[in-house]
Enzyme design. Structure first.
Site, short mmCIF file in Angstrom:
data_model
loop_
_atom_site.label_atom_id
_atom_site.label_comp_id
_atom_site.label_asym_id
_atom_site.label_seq_id
_atom_site.Cartn_x
_atom_site.Cartn_y
_atom_site.Cartn_z
N SER A 158 0.82 -1.21 0.00
CA SER A 158 0.00 0.00 0.00
C SER A 158 0.85 1.26 0.00
CB SER A 158 -0.90 0.02 1.25
OG SER A 158 -0.10 0.07 2.42
N HIS A 179 -3.15 -3.40 -5.49
CA HIS A 179 -3.41 -3.02 -4.10
C HIS A 179 -4.87 -3.25 -3.77
CE1 HIS A 179 -3.85 0.23 -0.83
NE2 HIS A 179 -3.56 -0.93 -0.29
N GLU A 191 -6.46 -0.97 -6.66
CA GLU A 191 -5.63 -0.01 -7.38
C GLU A 191 -4.61 -0.80 -8.20
OE1 GLU A 191 -5.56 3.86 -4.44
OE2 GLU A 191 -4.30 2.14 -3.90
N ASN A 229 -4.60 5.91 -0.31
CA ASN A 229 -3.79 6.24 0.86
C ASN A 229 -3.04 7.56 0.72
OD1 ASN A 229 -4.65 4.04 2.27
ND2 ASN A 229 -2.84 2.80 1.91
#
Length: 328
Positions: A158, A179, A191, A229
């Site tokens: 991540s 991800h 992702e 994130n």
């Protein structure tokens, strides 16, 4: 590890063919001819990835370094498969017999192993080990020696650079990021991360595989935190800094964002939920790599909480006190 859960989403139904029960075909059918998926690491994220791939008809080689980790990972998968099948039957989505058959077929597609050499037979390998770049370096060097020139290599990281892991493997053109979000079985988003070296073939396989397991892919380049994130961690840190500056109490910051922005959970409660050590690890890593980026400043109170062993939900106290998964 490092994956921040925002809210639960239902798994989208896959609209892609599973030929012979083991091969997934993407939307165009032009890239994905994957028959066997390797998953390295059966922890929080890896066991879910192995499960959803097997449920959608892929043969899965599930690899852990030690038998005890392999056993615990397989128990997680087994328990989750049976739990979800039972829920589907209870909701009338399938009969009890169909639920039992679904669980048995899913588990039969997973081959557990402590032999990383088994990854050499895989068409797609997804790494989901802990966020330790030195550990990943050794793993990717080994994977690079094992795989063929057509194998696609993916990391579920991540926060660590996909480009660097591609270079570790010696096969940067075959490297992508996949991800997933926690819990993998429920969260719809993946992702899909490409580097400057990722080939069209590798990226196409990653996108089609994501769709074939019923997930929604978002395409992005290799940048710290990717999309979710990169936005979420600085947002959490700025919320903590608001508290440090005396603007508002943690509970009022969280309530404001829930009622004012429609968020299911406020940023400070979310930090506690996923682990203050996880948040600190991510933001500290970015700050070290990009020291001039003001958005990556590390809140002092976050460092203090972690130093005091107050990590949030996982050990009962962070910015809040917890009783299991609920606020005390």
């Amino acid at each position: 590890p490092g994956c921040l859960r925002v809210h639960e989403m239902s798994i989208r139904s896959s609209s892609f063919l599973l030929r012979g029960g083991s091969r997934g075909m993407g939307n165009s059918g032009s890239w994905l001819s994957t028959q066997r998926v390797g998953v390295v690491g059966l922890g929080l994220m890896g066991h879910g990835i192995a499960q959803v791939a097997a449920e959608k008809g892929f043969e899965v080689t599930a690899v852990e370094l030690e038998p005890r980790f392999l056993d615990s990972g397989m128990k997680r998968i087994t328990d989750s498969v049976h739990k979800m099948a039972s829920k589907a039957a209870a909701k009338g989505k399938m009969t009890e017999a169909e639920a039992k058959e679904h669980a048995e077929q899913t588990l039969s597609r997973i081959t557990p192993s402590t032999d990383r050499g088994a990854l050499g037979e895989c068409d797609l390998i997804i790494e989901a080990v802990i966020e330790d770049l030195s550990l990943k370096k050794m793993l990717y060097e080994e994977i690079g020696r094992l795989v063929s020139d057509t194998t696609v290599i993916a990391s579920n990281t991540s926060s660590l650079p996909i480009t660097e892991m591609g270079h570790f493997s010696g096969r940067p053109s075959q490297m992508v990021g996949l991800h997933f979000f926690n819990p993998v079985q429920l969260m719809a988003l993946v992702e899909v991360v490409k580097t400057d070296f990722t080939s069209a073939h590798a990226f196409g396989v990653a996108m089609d595989f994501t769709r074939a397991i019923g997930k929604t892919p978002v395409e992005c380049i290799d940048t710290p935190g990717f999309v979710v994130n990169r936005l979420l961690v600085p947002y959490i840190c700025e919320a903590i800094r608001l508290v440090e500056r005396g603007v508002a109490k943690p509970s009022d910051v969280d309530l404001a964002m829930k009622l004012g922005s429609g968020h299911p959970m406020g940023p400070i409660q979310l930090a506690d939920y996923v682990g203050l050590d996880t948040v600190l690890s991510i933001i500290s890593g970015w700050k070290e790599t990009y020291p001039n980026e003001a958005i990556f400043a590390v809140p002092e109170s976050l460092k203090t909480k972690v130093a005091e062993g107050k990590l949030g939900r996982k050990n009962g106290e962070g910015f809040y006190k917890w009783s299991g998964d609920k606020l005390a």
